[in-house]
Design an enzyme around this catalytic site. Structure first.
Site, PDB file in Angstrom:
ATOM      1  CB  CYS A   1      -0.752   0.182   1.332  1.00  0.00           C
ATOM      2  SG  CYS A   1      -2.015  -1.120   1.224  1.00  0.00           S
TER       3      CYS A   1
ATOM      4  CG  ASN B   1      -6.012  -0.464   1.379  1.00  0.00           C
ATOM      5  OD1 ASN B   1      -6.056  -0.815   0.130  1.00  0.00           O
ATOM      6  ND2 ASN B   1      -6.200  -1.027   2.311  1.00  0.00           N
TER       7      ASN B   1
ATOM      8  CG  HIS C   1      -3.056   3.652   1.701  1.00  0.00           C
ATOM      9  ND1 HIS C   1      -3.781   2.839   0.823  1.00  0.00           N
ATOM     10  CD2 HIS C   1      -3.132   2.731   2.873  1.00  0.00           C
ATOM     11  CE1 HIS C   1      -4.077   1.678   1.063  1.00  0.00           C
ATOM     12  NE2 HIS C   1      -4.092   1.788   2.048  1.00  0.00           N
TER      13      HIS C   1
HETATM   14  O1  UT7 Z   1      -4.155  -0.849   3.553  1.00  0.00           O
HETATM   15  C1  UT7 Z   1      -2.956  -1.631   4.255  1.00  0.00           C
HETATM   16  C2  UT7 Z   1      -3.216  -0.817   5.935  1.00  0.00           C
HETATM   17  N1  UT7 Z   1      -4.326  -1.570   6.780  1.00  0.00           N
HETATM   18  C3  UT7 Z   1      -4.900  -1.182   6.959  1.00  0.00           C
HETATM   19  O2  UT7 Z   1      -4.849   0.406   7.477  1.00  0.00           O
HETATM   20  C4  UT7 Z   1      -6.014  -2.041   7.972  1.00  0.00           C
HETATM   21  C5  UT7 Z   1      -5.622  -1.017   9.416  1.00  0.00           C
HETATM   22  N2  UT7 Z   1      -6.947  -2.143  10.435  1.00  0.00           N
HETATM   23  C6  UT7 Z   1      -8.531  -1.448  10.260  1.00  0.00           C
HETATM   24  O3  UT7 Z   1      -8.799  -1.175   9.710  1.00  0.00           O
HETATM   25  C7  UT7 Z   1      -8.757  -2.328  11.159  1.00  0.00           C
HETATM   26  O4  UT7 Z   1      -8.460  -3.438  12.173  1.00  0.00           O
HETATM   27  C8  UT7 Z   1     -10.422  -3.240  10.721  1.00  0.00           C
HETATM   28  C9  UT7 Z   1     -10.853  -2.498  10.118  1.00  0.00           C
HETATM   29  C10 UT7 Z   1      -9.412  -3.999   9.795  1.00  0.00           C
HETATM   30  C11 UT7 Z   1     -11.101  -3.457  11.861  1.00  0.00           C
HETATM   31  O5  UT7 Z   1     -11.615  -3.365  12.910  1.00  0.00           O
HETATM   32  P1  UT7 Z   1     -11.325  -3.061  14.450  1.00  0.00           P
HETATM   33  O6  UT7 Z   1     -12.084  -2.160  15.301  1.00  0.00           O
HETATM   34  O7  UT7 Z   1      -9.865  -3.260  14.562  1.00  0.00           O
HETATM   35  O8  UT7 Z   1     -12.679  -4.830  14.505  1.00  0.00           O
HETATM   36  P2  UT7 Z   1     -11.445  -5.718  15.452  1.00  0.00           P
HETATM   37  O9  UT7 Z   1     -10.918  -6.773  14.027  1.00  0.00           O
HETATM   38  O10 UT7 Z   1     -10.991  -5.797  16.963  1.00  0.00           O
HETATM   39  O11 UT7 Z   1     -13.185  -6.664  15.184  1.00  0.00           O
HETATM   40  C12 UT7 Z   1     -14.138  -6.143  16.571  1.00  0.00           C
HETATM   41  C13 UT7 Z   1     -14.824  -7.262  15.699  1.00  0.00           C
HETATM   42  C14 UT7 Z   1     -14.672  -8.649  16.076  1.00  0.00           C
HETATM   43  O12 UT7 Z   1     -15.548  -9.041  17.154  1.00  0.00           O
HETATM   44  P3  UT7 Z   1     -15.559 -10.324  18.164  1.00  0.00           P
HETATM   45  O13 UT7 Z   1     -14.500 -10.868  18.872  1.00  0.00           O
HETATM   46  O14 UT7 Z   1     -15.603  -8.448  19.248  1.00  0.00           O
HETATM   47  O15 UT7 Z   1     -17.439 -10.937  19.068  1.00  0.00           O
HETATM   48  C15 UT7 Z   1     -15.089  -9.350  15.115  1.00  0.00           C
HETATM   49  O16 UT7 Z   1     -15.220 -10.657  14.594  1.00  0.00           O
HETATM   50  O17 UT7 Z   1     -15.712  -7.238  15.039  1.00  0.00           O
HETATM   51  C16 UT7 Z   1     -16.118  -8.527  14.280  1.00  0.00           C
HETATM   52  N3  UT7 Z   1     -15.709  -8.129  13.139  1.00  0.00           N
HETATM   53  C17 UT7 Z   1     -16.775  -8.263  11.889  1.00  0.00           C
HETATM   54  N4  UT7 Z   1     -18.002  -8.209  11.697  1.00  0.00           N
HETATM   55  C18 UT7 Z   1     -19.089  -8.038  10.686  1.00  0.00           C
HETATM   56  C19 UT7 Z   1     -14.636  -8.030  11.837  1.00  0.00           C
HETATM   57  N5  UT7 Z   1     -15.050  -8.204  10.908  1.00  0.00           N
HETATM   58  C20 UT7 Z   1     -16.134  -8.123  10.247  1.00  0.00           C
HETATM   59  C21 UT7 Z   1     -17.528  -7.768   9.441  1.00  0.00           C
HETATM   60  N6  UT7 Z   1     -18.599  -7.513   9.815  1.00  0.00           N
HETATM   61  N7  UT7 Z   1     -16.597  -7.730   8.242  1.00  0.00           N
END
Ligand code: UT7
Length: 325
Positions: free
Chosen positions: A119, A282, A252
């Site tokens: 990225c 993204n 980005h």
């Molecule tokens: O391009 C390179 C750079 N990439 C990035 O910058 C990405 C960086 N990371 C992020 O943008 C975020 O960490 C994400 C968008 C990937 C995830 O967001 P988050 O707020 O960190 O969520 P999380 O991983 O802590 O997940 C929270 C909850 C989990 O459920 P529990 O364990 O709390 O019950 C996940 O299972 O959200 C759940 N979850 C979803 N629920 C519905 C994860 N993905 C989904 C989904 N739909 N698509």
């Protein structure tokens, strides 16, 4: 006389197939995977993304974006003397997507190569092109970010497959006695390979290892917010400018919360940030030139504006470029 590199034209390409979050909800439901528009919008800011059709490759998207950028610059393709394509989703293992693009543009002879910094790829490619122009090794460079991330997605993994899309963006970078690119700043730290990767590789006629994208989202998020502030401050310092000089931040486009966090740390209002993540998702190396071209064509970005471009991604890699547009 100091020699600078200046962006004289921008272009972009999004494949026609647009999937909204509602489309992703249905697509994933067919596999028994649950997601929702609310979750995707709240956690990422993404509302839609574009996916290519079968048989379309990164060089096809790069070609359309390049033609638009050349038109905007008023430059015939035959005047291009350097092509750099930033991509992690090349048409083939080799040759480079840049050489394929060169042939599709109907030109030959100039150097053409790919840059692989995921990225951050466009920032890396711009840095290399800027250095080559300032050194006198090129005068009219085509710098492209082109990606087909939809082919790397695991549609059983809701934590990643809703985040990415396909697209390309391009700029024509020309030698000039007025700036231009004021400073660039690029970095990498290979110890973080595992938090964002596609571990598969080709061996003996087979793909060994998993060829689908893996990401520890939270680890990437935390690292991203820190390094994006660091590189922004570093590039401003190199150029002898301050955050007050920035007319537009073009980050980005991975997650609106990362962009908001960076803007807050730099004390910039969101009205100074070009946001396309809501419509593009993204698109990895394509996201910055896509957002740049969007901002230009929407009339947000004008000639003379000072732009801070910054990227972060797999590797871990990160970097920024400060320029007078
Ligand atoms: O391009 C390179 C750079 N990439 C990035 O910058 C990405 C960086 N990371 C992020 O943008 C975020 O960490 C994400 C968008 C990937 C995830 O967001 P988050 O707020 O960190 O969520 P999380 O991983 O802590 O997940 C929270 C909850 C989990 O459920 P529990 O364990 O709390 O019950 C996940 O299972 O959200 C759940 N979850 C979803 N629920 C519905 C994860 N993905 C989904 C989904 N739909 N698509």
């Amino acid at each position: 006389m100091t020699r600078y590199a200046r962006i004289t034209g921008t272009g972009s390409c999004l494949p026609p197939r647009r999937l909204t979050n509602a489309d992703m909800v249905s697509l994933l439901a067919q596999r028994g995977v649950e997601t929702s528009d609310d979750w995707i919008v709240e956690r990422t800011g993404i509302r839609a993304r574009h996916f290519v059709a079968d048989g379309v490759f990164a060089s096809d998207l790069a070609l359309q974006a390049s033609r638009q950028a050349l038109d905007a610059a008023g430059l015939p393709a035959s005047d291009i003397d350097l092509i750099i394509v930033a991509t992690s989703t090349p048409d083939m293992v080799f040759p480079s997507t840049a050489t394929i693009l060169q042939h599709k543009l109907g030109i030959a002879g100039c150097p053409a190569f790919d840059v692989q910094a995921v990225c951050s790829g466009f920032i890396y490619a711009l840095t290399v092109a800027d250095a080559m122009i300032r050194a006198g090794s090129a005068s009219n460079a085509l710098v492209v970010g082109a990606e087909i991330f939809s082919r790397l997605l695991d549609f059983n993994d809701r934590t990643t497959c809703v985040l990415f899309g396909d697209g390309a963006g391009a700029v024509v970078l020309r030698a000039s006695d007025t700036p231009g690119i004021l400073a660039t700043d690029i970095h990498a730290d290979g110890k973080h390979t595992g938090i964002l990767c596609v571990p598969g590789h080709v061996s003996g006629g087979q793909v060994l290892g998993d060829p689908l994208l893996k990401m520890d989202g939270q680890a990437v998020f935390k690292l991203a917010v820190g390094v994006l502030e660091d590189t922004a401050r570093a590039v401003l310092q190199k150029a002898g400018r301050t955050t007050e000089d920035i007319d537009w931040l073009i980050p980005h486009q991975a997650n609106i919360r990362i962009m908001q966090g960076t803007a807050r740390k730099l004390k910039l209002g969101m009205d100074k940030v070009v946001v396309t993540v809501d419509q593009h998702g993204n698109t990895s190396a394509a996201s910055i030139p896509l957002a740049l071209d969007h901002g230009v064509r929407q009339g947000q970005i004008r000639r003379g504006d000072t732009l801070l471009l910054e990227g972060v991604g797999g590797g871990f890699t990160w970097g920024s470029a400060l320029l007078d547009f």
